[in-house]
Motif scaffolding. Structure first.
Motif, mmCIF file in Angstrom:
data_model
loop_
_atom_site.group_PDB
_atom_site.id
_atom_site.type_symbol
_atom_site.label_atom_id
_atom_site.label_comp_id
_atom_site.label_asym_id
_atom_site.label_seq_id
_atom_site.Cartn_x
_atom_site.Cartn_y
_atom_site.Cartn_z
ATOM 1 N N GLN A 16 -29.954 7.665 -56.805
ATOM 2 C CA GLN A 16 -28.899 8.599 -57.172
ATOM 3 C C GLN A 16 -28.194 8.202 -58.475
ATOM 4 N N THR A 17 -28.137 6.912 -58.747
ATOM 5 C CA THR A 17 -27.569 6.480 -60.032
ATOM 6 C C THR A 17 -28.441 6.966 -61.188
ATOM 7 N N LEU A 18 -29.742 6.811 -61.048
ATOM 8 C CA LEU A 18 -30.659 7.302 -62.087
ATOM 9 C C LEU A 18 -30.588 8.821 -62.211
ATOM 10 N N TYR A 19 -30.514 9.509 -61.073
ATOM 11 C CA TYR A 19 -30.415 10.975 -61.082
ATOM 12 C C TYR A 19 -29.160 11.428 -61.844
ATOM 13 N N THR A 20 -28.038 10.791 -61.554
ATOM 14 C CA THR A 20 -26.782 11.159 -62.210
ATOM 15 C C THR A 20 -26.839 10.914 -63.714
ATOM 16 N N CYS A 21 -27.416 9.796 -64.110
ATOM 17 C CA CYS A 21 -27.544 9.490 -65.542
ATOM 18 C C CYS A 21 -28.394 10.537 -66.253
ATOM 19 N N ILE A 22 -29.473 10.962 -65.615
ATOM 20 C CA ILE A 22 -30.351 11.963 -66.235
ATOM 21 C C ILE A 22 -29.647 13.307 -66.339
ATOM 22 N N LEU A 23 -28.944 13.711 -65.258
ATOM 23 C CA LEU A 23 -28.286 15.016 -65.274
ATOM 24 C C LEU A 23 -27.153 15.090 -66.295
ATOM 25 N N SER A 24 -26.653 13.938 -66.707
ATOM 26 C CA SER A 24 -25.555 13.947 -67.678
ATOM 27 C C SER A 24 -26.002 14.422 -69.059
ATOM 28 N N ILE A 25 -27.313 14.546 -69.284
ATOM 29 C CA ILE A 25 -27.811 14.965 -70.594
ATOM 30 C C ILE A 25 -27.697 16.466 -70.807
ATOM 31 N N ILE A 26 -27.425 17.233 -69.748
ATOM 32 C CA ILE A 26 -27.523 18.682 -69.873
ATOM 33 C C ILE A 26 -26.498 19.224 -70.861
ATOM 34 N N GLY A 27 -25.367 18.546 -71.001
ATOM 35 C CA GLY A 27 -24.384 18.980 -71.989
ATOM 36 C C GLY A 27 -24.930 18.904 -73.400
ATOM 37 N N TRP A 216 -37.855 16.603 -64.965
ATOM 38 C CA TRP A 216 -38.917 16.452 -63.961
ATOM 39 C C TRP A 216 -38.785 15.111 -63.241
ATOM 40 N N ILE A 217 -38.428 14.088 -63.977
ATOM 41 C CA ILE A 217 -38.226 12.771 -63.351
ATOM 42 C C ILE A 217 -37.083 12.826 -62.345
ATOM 43 N N SER A 218 -35.985 13.509 -62.707
ATOM 44 C CA SER A 218 -34.854 13.611 -61.782
ATOM 45 C C SER A 218 -35.227 14.369 -60.518
ATOM 46 N N LEU A 219 -36.103 15.384 -60.651
ATOM 47 C CA LEU A 219 -36.576 16.100 -59.466
ATOM 48 C C LEU A 219 -37.390 15.175 -58.567
ATOM 49 N N GLY A 220 -38.229 14.331 -59.189
ATOM 50 C CA GLY A 220 -38.983 13.353 -58.410
ATOM 51 C C GLY A 220 -38.076 12.348 -57.709
ATOM 52 N N LEU A 221 -36.980 11.970 -58.362
ATOM 53 C CA LEU A 221 -36.023 11.046 -57.737
ATOM 54 C C LEU A 221 -35.399 11.662 -56.497
ATOM 55 N N GLU A 222 -35.121 12.961 -56.534
ATOM 56 C CA GLU A 222 -34.532 13.622 -55.359
ATOM 57 C C GLU A 222 -35.541 13.732 -54.219
ATOM 58 N N ASN A 539 -12.952 7.573 -50.183
ATOM 59 C CA ASN A 539 -12.254 8.377 -51.146
ATOM 60 C C ASN A 539 -12.491 7.963 -52.567
ATOM 61 N N ASN A 540 -13.257 6.860 -52.754
ATOM 62 C CA ASN A 540 -13.489 6.420 -54.125
ATOM 63 C C ASN A 540 -14.475 7.374 -54.762
ATOM 64 N N GLN A 541 -14.154 7.914 -55.933
ATOM 65 C CA GLN A 541 -15.032 8.794 -56.608
ATOM 66 C C GLN A 541 -16.226 8.049 -56.955
ATOM 67 N N SER A 542 -17.205 8.512 -56.337
ATOM 68 C CA SER A 542 -18.511 8.009 -56.644
ATOM 69 C C SER A 542 -18.774 8.224 -58.100
ATOM 70 N N ASP A 543 -19.410 7.314 -58.561
ATOM 71 C CA ASP A 543 -19.724 7.473 -59.967
ATOM 72 C C ASP A 543 -20.829 8.477 -60.141
ATOM 73 N N TRP A 544 -21.213 8.984 -58.984
ATOM 74 C CA TRP A 544 -22.303 9.951 -59.091
ATOM 75 C C TRP A 544 -21.718 11.306 -59.379
ATOM 76 N N GLN A 545 -21.744 11.775 -60.637
ATOM 77 C CA GLN A 545 -21.230 13.067 -60.997
ATOM 78 C C GLN A 545 -22.226 13.803 -61.838
ATOM 79 N N VAL A 546 -22.332 15.077 -61.550
ATOM 80 C CA VAL A 546 -23.234 15.916 -62.302
ATOM 81 C C VAL A 546 -22.443 16.616 -63.388
ATOM 82 N N THR A 547 -23.016 16.787 -64.512
ATOM 83 C CA THR A 547 -22.288 17.366 -65.620
ATOM 84 C C THR A 547 -21.858 18.792 -65.335
#
Length: 548
Positions: A16-27, A216-222, A539-547
């Motif tokens: 999920q850390t890798l997934y979040t990092c990849i999704l941050s590129i969409i901006g 595609w890599i992020s889809l494979g991670l999921e 309650n700690n905000q996961s660092d996992w955030q999607v852009t």
């Protein structure tokens, strides 16, 4: 308590850390798209070129950006692209906000009654659909409303919020109480190190191959995450004999908390509004209510100021910085590493000199305000990197909020307030980010750094509130000291009864002494301050955030 889910926890955190990092590129893709379509702006989303799948746009952007001082049209293109990008993110975030707020709240109330494996799978499937729609937008030139559909789906599935809550529950219940803090430290350090490496590599990869391979890599991670949940997640041993929703409504003096009580649907509905009654002056002392309200409001203004950083991408891509994907990746990696190291060091120093939670938060808000002001006035890249020396000390309010609140709460009140804090975080993160992008889109032409300057000013409010909290805490401490001295003078023989004190009385005393930790990496300080706040990890905000 068995540690049967260690492999599951490590694998899911990494994926999920890798997934979040990849999704941050969409901006970056959105901004690059609007740059490319500037001269055909009236054709909207129907003219995207297959060449956008190759990443030459940021080199073009850098060349145009550098020429802005002599070519007004280039400046207009970048300004327009930033406006359109910020508006799109603003609207997509709103579409995601409403469902994710409701889902997060309901899950917080009924977490004990839900199948965690099913909840995780549904959340991950929502993330996968999110990525598939992104790919369809890029390949098939879909209309703009598909961005909103994608955001709504990920919000409806719970996204990173639900994943974070469930993972914190699994970690807490799979670990012995005396090992939880150290376990969170290790997992936080692992996630931070992995995120630093990933963001650094992603910046270079985008300039080499573009966006679609990464998606595609992020889809494979999921997909790997789904298999991990199915085959590695094992049930934890926690009590299911009590309806937790009913327990939350029970008073602290009740002797029947271990009796199973079936609450009606209507009672559970009304319980949604009972969460806020803990702040009522009729239910607790005036000082307790005021202190809790001050902490919550300080946290809200901190989150509001923090949401201004959602516009940093547009800020760094334009003049005077003109950064590329590679530059953004390097900056993110250095920021993560600096935060992980200096935030822990800062907390240890503050603990050593005896600073209490309110003082630490005051210093944190001062650092955050200075950091935002520094960024808003910076003109060169090295000035941005220099600001990273301040940033690690600017987020202590985020992690100190739960321990500060827990000092004032009875045991039966904690889940209520922790759920409320989680919901506040979700709401302000969603709407604050939308508001910041909306303001940025309308002020970038006149004052590009206005959003950051505004956020810097907002930091004054929680700083003042924490000063008030410090004065209240100091007054209460003085009153307790005077009471203790008077009791000793009046009844010196009561010292002989100290051996008859129950262990529970000692535990309650310990509850009123915490300081804290910072983000994932700050749990070391947390171990020294409290053993009773393991629920705060919900309650700690996961660092996992999607852009989006």
């Amino acid at each position: 308590m068995s540690d049967s889910n260690s492999y599951f926890i490590v694998i899911i955190i990494c994926l999920q850390t890798l997934y979040t990092c990849i999704l941050s590129i969409i901006g970056q893709y959105i901004y690059g798209y609007f740059l490319r379509t500037y001269y055909d702006m009236y054709q909207n989303w129907t003219i995207i070129n297959n060449s956008s799948l190759k990443i030459d746009i940021f080199e073009l952007n850098r060349e145009q950006c550098i020429e802005n001082t002599t070519d007004i049209s280039n400046s207009s293109a970048q300004t327009w692209a930033q406006q359109q990008s910020a508006d799109l993110i603003f609207q997509a975030t709103l579409w995601r906000a409403f469902p994710i707020i409701i889902i997060t709240y309901l899950f917080g109330l009924y977490a004990s009654q839900l199948n965690r494996r099913l909840v995780l799978i549904l959340s991950i499937i929502g993330n996968a659909i999110h990525v598939i729609i992104y790919q369809a937008i890029i390949y098939k030139n879909l209309a703009e409303y598909w961005w909103y559909i994608s955001a709504f789906i990920v919000g409806l599935s719970g996204g990173p919020n639900i994943l974070g809550i469930v993972m914190n529950l699994v970690i807490t219940e799979s670990t012995e109480e005396n090992e939880r803090s150290s376990r969170f430290v290790r997992y936080g350090a692992m996630a931070t190190a992995l995120a630093a490496i990933a963001t650094f590599g992603i910046g270079y990869y985008i300039q080499w191959r573009g966006y679609t391979d990464l998606l595609w890599i992020s889809l494979g991670l999921e997909l790997l995450s789904i298999f991990t949940v199915i085959f590695f997640l094992k049930p934890t041993h926690y009590s299911t004999s009590i309806d937790e929703t009913t327990a939350l409504l029970s008073s602290s003096s009740s002797n029947d908390v271990h009796v199973t009580i079936n609450t009606s649907t209507i009672s559970k509905f009304y319980h949604c509004f009972d969460i806020c009654t803990v702040f009522s002056f009729r239910h607790c002392s005036k000082k307790k209510s005021i202190s809790l309200i001050l902490i919550i409001i300080s946290y809200m203004f901190y989150l509001l100021a923090l949401s201004s950083l959602s516009t940093m991408l547009w800020y760094l891509l334009g003049t005077p910085f003109c950064w590329t994907s590679k530059d953004l990746g390097q900056f993110s990696a250095v920021s993560l590493i600096a935060t992980a190291i200096f935030s822990v060091l800062g907390m240890k120093i503050l603990n050593y000199i005896g600073a209490n939670d309110a003082i630490i938060c005051i210093l944190s808000h001062i650092c955050f305000g200075v950091y935002l002001l520094w960024i808003s006035l910076a003109q060169y890249g090295w000035q941005l990197y220099l600001a990273l020396l301040i940033n690690p000390f600017s987020s202590y309010q985020n992690i100190l909020t739960i321990p500060m609140i827990s000092k004032w709460l009875e045991v039966h009140e904690r889940n209520n307030v922790f759920t409320l804090v989680t919901e506040i975080n979700t709401i302000i993160t969603a709407f604050g980010g939308s508001l910041s992008n909306w303001i940025y889109a309308r002020t970038v032409i006149y004052q590009k750094n206005f959003t950051l300057l505004l956020a810097s000013g907002i930091c004054i409010i929680p700083c003042i509130l924490n000063i008030c909290l410090f004065m209240i805490s100091r007054r209460i401490s003085n009153e307790q000291e005077l009471t203790r001295i008077s009791e000793i003078n009046a009844e010196p023989t009561t010292l002989l009864l100290s051996n008859n004190l129950s262990p529970q009385a000692v535990d309650v005393t310990c509850l009123i002494q915490l300081p804290h930790s910072r983000t994932h990496s700050l749990c070391t300080s947390y171990n020294d301050r409290s053993r009773t706040n393991s629920n705060s990890s919900l309650n700690n905000q996961s660092d996992w955030q999607v852009t989006i």
